[in-house]
Motif scaffolding. Structure first.
Motif, PDB file in Angstrom:
ATOM      1  N   HIS A  69       2.893   2.598   8.141  1.00 42.42           N
ATOM      2  CA  HIS A  69       1.473   3.263   7.915  1.00 42.42           C
ATOM      3  C   HIS A  69       1.739   4.054   6.392  1.00 42.42           C
ATOM      4  CE1 HIS A  69      -2.075   5.203   8.406  1.00 42.42           C
ATOM      5  NE2 HIS A  69      -1.487   6.522   7.997  1.00 42.42           N
ATOM      6  N   GLN A 108       1.661   1.486   3.925  1.00 45.73           N
ATOM      7  CA  GLN A 108       0.017   1.105   3.620  1.00 45.73           C
ATOM      8  C   GLN A 108      -0.412   2.183   2.838  1.00 45.73           C
ATOM      9  OE1 GLN A 108      -2.250   0.964   7.146  1.00 45.73           O
ATOM     10  NE2 GLN A 108      -3.240  -1.183   5.885  1.00 45.73           N
ATOM     11  N   GLU A 109      -0.212   3.642   3.201  1.00 44.20           N
ATOM     12  CA  GLU A 109      -1.026   4.486   2.460  1.00 44.20           C
ATOM     13  C   GLU A 109      -0.603   4.447   0.795  1.00 44.20           C
ATOM     14  OE1 GLU A 109      -0.246   8.387   4.237  1.00 44.20           O
ATOM     15  OE2 GLU A 109      -1.957   8.072   5.715  1.00 44.20           O
ATOM     16  N   THR A 125       2.112  -6.228  15.262  1.00 43.45           N
ATOM     17  CA  THR A 125       0.632  -5.741  15.483  1.00 43.45           C
ATOM     18  C   THR A 125      -0.058  -5.543  14.061  1.00 43.45           C
ATOM     19  OG1 THR A 125      -0.407  -3.677  16.878  1.00 43.45           O
ATOM     20  CG2 THR A 125       1.605  -3.012  15.172  1.00 43.45           C
ATOM     21  N   ARG A 126      -1.252  -5.389  14.314  1.00 43.35           N
ATOM     22  CA  ARG A 126      -2.023  -5.078  13.078  1.00 43.35           C
ATOM     23  C   ARG A 126      -2.255  -3.613  12.793  1.00 43.35           C
ATOM     24  NH1 ARG A 126      -4.001  -9.593  10.411  1.00 43.35           N
ATOM     25  NH2 ARG A 126      -4.024 -11.332  11.641  1.00 43.35           N
ATOM     26  N   LEU A 127      -2.220  -3.302  11.612  1.00 40.18           N
ATOM     27  CA  LEU A 127      -2.415  -1.981  11.160  1.00 40.18           C
ATOM     28  C   LEU A 127      -4.028  -1.803  10.795  1.00 40.18           C
ATOM     29  CD1 LEU A 127       0.560  -0.860   8.834  1.00 40.18           C
ATOM     30  CD2 LEU A 127       0.120  -0.157  11.169  1.00 40.18           C
ATOM     31  N   PRO A 128      -4.543  -0.597  10.892  1.00 43.66           N
ATOM     32  CA  PRO A 128      -6.104  -0.638  10.687  1.00 43.66           C
ATOM     33  C   PRO A 128      -6.461  -1.193   9.413  1.00 43.66           C
ATOM     34  CG  PRO A 128      -5.011   1.686  11.193  1.00 43.66           C
ATOM     35  CD  PRO A 128      -3.873   0.600  11.041  1.00 43.66           C
ATOM     36  N   GLY A 129      -5.647  -1.408   8.466  1.00 43.81           N
ATOM     37  CA  GLY A 129      -6.073  -2.134   7.133  1.00 43.81           C
ATOM     38  C   GLY A 129      -6.016  -3.630   7.356  1.00 43.81           C
ATOM     39  N   GLY A 130      -5.435  -4.072   8.542  1.00 44.38           N
ATOM     40  CA  GLY A 130      -5.323  -5.443   8.774  1.00 44.38           C
ATOM     41  C   GLY A 130      -3.897  -5.968   8.501  1.00 44.38           C
ATOM     42  N   GLU A 131      -2.895  -5.304   7.818  1.00 41.44           N
ATOM     43  CA  GLU A 131      -1.755  -5.625   7.521  1.00 41.44           C
ATOM     44  C   GLU A 131      -1.047  -5.968   8.974  1.00 41.44           C
ATOM     45  OE1 GLU A 131       2.504  -3.836   5.902  1.00 41.44           O
ATOM     46  OE2 GLU A 131       0.725  -2.642   5.685  1.00 41.44           O
ATOM     47  N   ARG A 132      -0.193  -7.130   9.150  1.00 38.76           N
ATOM     48  CA  ARG A 132       0.736  -7.478  10.259  1.00 38.76           C
ATOM     49  C   ARG A 132       2.019  -6.722  10.019  1.00 38.76           C
ATOM     50  NH1 ARG A 132      -0.760 -10.352  14.406  1.00 38.76           N
ATOM     51  NH2 ARG A 132      -2.342 -11.748  13.727  1.00 38.76           N
TER      52      ARG A 132
END
Length: 158
Positions: A149, A152-153, A62-69
């Motif tokens: 997540h 990513q943060e 799935t893709r996270l809000p920043g676009g990372e898969r």
């Protein structure tokens, strides 16, 4: 060569299904080989089939809000890939890409839904099997997304 019906009857997802039901499913099935790195479907795309994995591995992502898969789960031999074909609006909730060569059996969603509609007892049995898959995927997502997540943060903030 082993018949498609025999391959399906031996798949763990269909264990305990009456031979008559396996035969009916086989009418909507075909062998589906994939090369390594093949994107089988994209998140939000139209869901028209599902696969019984015989050999190889498939990453659900799935893709996270920043676009990372982010890989949610890796499925291997004996797993079933795809449940979104069974529930409207028939859109994929995840993406799927092969992690190497894969041999699977593909089944046509509309044809199998027709079998379920024509035989409610069969439809209930198949739906229960798929609900177990849905629960498993949701648990895997619940476990993996918070860690992704958080990573990513850290990358974005610092």
């Amino acid at each position: 060569m082993i018949s498609l019906n025999d391959l399906m009857a031996a798949h763990p997802f269909l264990t305990g299904l009456p031979p008559r039901d396996v035969e009916r499913l086989t009418l909507w099935a075909h062998r589906a080989p994939f090369r390594a790195g093949t994107r089988i479907f994209d998140e939000h795309g139209r869901a028209e089939r599902f696969w019984l994995i015989r050999e190889g591995f498939v990453d659900l992502d799935t893709r996270l809000p920043g676009g990372e898969r982010v890989v949610i789960e890796t499925l291997g031999p004996g797993a079933v890939l795809g449940w979104s074909w069974l529930f409207p609006p028939y859109r994929w909730h995840f993406g799927a890409v092969t992690a190497g060569p894969v041999l699977a059996i593909a089944l046509d969603g509309a044809g199998v839904r027709g079998l379920c509609d024509a035989d409610p007892a069969f439809g209930l049995d198949l739906t229960r099997r798929f609900m177990a898959v849905v629960i498993d995927r949701m648990q895997a997502t619940r476990t993996r997304l918070p860690a992704a997540h958080y990573r990513q943060e850290i990358c974005v903030d610092g």
